[in-house]
Design a protein around this motif. Structure first.
Motif, PDB file in Angstrom:
ATOM      1  N   GLU A  27       0.833  -1.197   0.000  1.00  0.00           N
ATOM      2  CA  GLU A  27       0.000   0.000   0.000  1.00  0.00           C
ATOM      3  C   GLU A  27       0.869   1.248   0.000  1.00  0.00           C
ATOM      4  OE1 GLU A  27      -2.464  -0.517   3.387  1.00  0.00           O
ATOM      5  OE2 GLU A  27      -3.659  -2.093   2.469  1.00  0.00           O
ATOM      6  N   LEU A  28       2.013   1.213   0.673  1.00  0.00           N
ATOM      7  CA  LEU A  28       2.905   2.373   0.690  1.00  0.00           C
ATOM      8  C   LEU A  28       3.457   2.669  -0.698  1.00  0.00           C
ATOM      9  CD1 LEU A  28       4.987   1.940   3.953  1.00  0.00           C
ATOM     10  CD2 LEU A  28       3.336   3.725   3.439  1.00  0.00           C
ATOM     11  N   LEU A  29       3.763   1.634  -1.476  1.00  0.00           N
ATOM     12  CA  LEU A  29       4.306   1.842  -2.813  1.00  0.00           C
ATOM     13  C   LEU A  29       3.275   2.436  -3.760  1.00  0.00           C
ATOM     14  CD1 LEU A  29       6.485  -1.355  -3.255  1.00  0.00           C
ATOM     15  CD2 LEU A  29       7.259   0.982  -2.859  1.00  0.00           C
ATOM     16  N   ASP A  30       2.000   2.256  -3.464  1.00  0.00           N
ATOM     17  CA  ASP A  30       0.951   2.819  -4.310  1.00  0.00           C
ATOM     18  C   ASP A  30       0.453   4.161  -3.782  1.00  0.00           C
ATOM     19  OD1 ASP A  30       1.079   0.610  -5.914  1.00  0.00           O
ATOM     20  OD2 ASP A  30      -0.456  -0.480  -4.790  1.00  0.00           O
ATOM     21  N   SER A  31       1.035   4.635  -2.726  1.00  0.00           N
ATOM     22  CA  SER A  31       0.567   5.840  -2.044  1.00  0.00           C
ATOM     23  C   SER A  31       0.745   7.076  -2.915  1.00  0.00           C
ATOM     24  CB  SER A  31       1.329   6.015  -0.733  1.00  0.00           C
ATOM     25  OG  SER A  31       1.022   7.253  -0.157  1.00  0.00           O
ATOM     26  N   GLU A  32      -0.189   7.996  -2.795  1.00  0.00           N
ATOM     27  CA  GLU A  32      -0.128   9.254  -3.526  1.00  0.00           C
ATOM     28  C   GLU A  32       0.889  10.201  -2.895  1.00  0.00           C
ATOM     29  OE1 GLU A  32      -1.708  10.145  -6.354  1.00  0.00           O
ATOM     30  OE2 GLU A  32      -2.483   8.118  -6.498  1.00  0.00           O
ATOM     31  N   LEU A  34       3.962   9.538  -2.209  1.00  0.00           N
ATOM     32  CA  LEU A  34       5.296   9.306  -2.753  1.00  0.00           C
ATOM     33  C   LEU A  34       5.461  10.043  -4.082  1.00  0.00           C
ATOM     34  CD1 LEU A  34       5.739   5.478  -2.181  1.00  0.00           C
ATOM     35  CD2 LEU A  34       6.836   7.317  -0.937  1.00  0.00           C
ATOM     36  N   PRO A  35       6.699  10.425  -4.427  1.00  0.00           N
ATOM     37  CA  PRO A  35       6.932  11.002  -5.751  1.00  0.00           C
ATOM     38  C   PRO A  35       6.615   9.972  -6.833  1.00  0.00           C
ATOM     39  CG  PRO A  35       8.874  11.229  -4.341  1.00  0.00           C
ATOM     40  CD  PRO A  35       7.893  10.402  -3.610  1.00  0.00           C
ATOM     41  N   ARG A  36       6.333  10.443  -8.015  1.00  0.00           N
ATOM     42  CA  ARG A  36       5.890   9.576  -9.117  1.00  0.00           C
ATOM     43  C   ARG A  36       6.923   8.484  -9.439  1.00  0.00           C
ATOM     44  NH1 ARG A  36       3.945  12.566 -14.093  1.00  0.00           N
ATOM     45  NH2 ARG A  36       1.885  12.120 -13.331  1.00  0.00           N
ATOM     46  N   TYR A  37       8.210   8.792  -9.414  1.00  0.00           N
ATOM     47  CA  TYR A  37       9.228   7.806  -9.790  1.00  0.00           C
ATOM     48  C   TYR A  37       9.361   6.682  -8.764  1.00  0.00           C
ATOM     49  CZ  TYR A  37      12.362  10.313  -6.592  1.00  0.00           C
ATOM     50  OH  TYR A  37      12.941  10.897  -5.497  1.00  0.00           O
ATOM     51  N   LEU A  38       8.828   6.873  -7.540  1.00  0.00           N
ATOM     52  CA  LEU A  38       8.874   5.812  -6.533  1.00  0.00           C
ATOM     53  C   LEU A  38       7.595   4.998  -6.468  1.00  0.00           C
ATOM     54  CD1 LEU A  38      10.656   7.563  -3.540  1.00  0.00           C
ATOM     55  CD2 LEU A  38      11.584   5.863  -5.087  1.00  0.00           C
ATOM     56  N   ARG A  39       6.535   5.468  -7.098  1.00  0.00           N
ATOM     57  CA  ARG A  39       5.265   4.730  -7.055  1.00  0.00           C
ATOM     58  C   ARG A  39       5.329   3.519  -7.967  1.00  0.00           C
ATOM     59  NH1 ARG A  39       1.572   9.745  -8.228  1.00  0.00           N
ATOM     60  NH2 ARG A  39       2.389  11.051  -6.592  1.00  0.00           N
ATOM     61  N   ARG A  40       4.679   2.473  -7.545  1.00  0.00           N
ATOM     62  CA  ARG A  40       4.636   1.264  -8.346  1.00  0.00           C
ATOM     63  C   ARG A  40       3.358   1.259  -9.159  1.00  0.00           C
ATOM     64  NH1 ARG A  40       4.591  -4.355  -5.424  1.00  0.00           N
ATOM     65  NH2 ARG A  40       2.528  -3.603  -4.943  1.00  0.00           N
TER      66      ARG A  40
END
Length: 182
Positions: A27-32, A34-40
């Motif tokens: 859920e953290l990796l899909d979080s809004e 986070l910066p775009r380059y870190l989102r999965r």
């Protein structure tokens, strides 16, 4: 009755924990936040790339190991154990399977010829011993020793045959034959 209160208290506690629980790593990796380059995102799956790189690395490693095996240098020949050169001419040369010819000086006539591992006293690769010189057919004196092997340039070396004085031509740049074209 006391058991029922315990079950109700447990349910209430689970509901409260559900509301205040920490988000999972996915859920953290899909979080809004986070910066775009870190989102999965679903398009950014790297499983195929990792699998390809592992296979490519394995194939490259096998290829380089095979190439190193094919291109390995000839081992330096050594004098066989227990051999003491008391007379004659002994030759340590490379590559294995060479032929040594003792020629009369100036005439080019062949007096003795031994193929490595076939006619020598000890059947060892890289070692030839002209044990019976000097003799009637090959008296003491100066001769030319020609080393040759298929696919290699011939090498001529001066040799002195003397009674009671053995000569050992050890492995060095003089007795290492060069491949044709080098």
């Amino acid at each position: 009755m006391p058991m029922r209160r315990f079950e109700e208290a447990a349910e209430t506690l689970e509901e409260e924990e559900g509301k205040s629980r920490r988000p999972a790593a996915d859920e953290l990796l899909d979080s809004e936040d986070l910066p775009r380059y870190l989102r999965r995102t679903p398009q950014q799956s790297t499983g195929g790339l990792v699998r390809f790189s592992l296979i490519a690395t394995g194939v490259l490693t096998i290829f380089l190991a095979a190439l190193a095996f094919v291109l390995r240098p000839e081992p330096n020949p050594v004098l066989p154990d227990g051999v003491k050169i008391k007379q004659g001419v002994a030759v340590l040369a490379s590559p294995r399977g060479f032929t040594a010819t003792l020629d009369a000086p100036g005439t080019g006539s062949r007096l003795l010829m031994i193929e490595d591992g076939r006619g020598s006293d000890k059947e060892r690769d890289g070692f030839i011993w002209f044990k019976d010189v000097p003799s009637r057919t090959v008296p003491a004196g100066n001769y030319a020793l020609e080393l040759s092997a298929p696919g290699y340039q011939k090498q001529r070396l001066p040799v002195t045959v003397a009674a009671g004085r053995p000569q050992l031509l050890g492995y060095n740049t003089l007795t290492a034959l060069k491949k044709v074209g080098q």
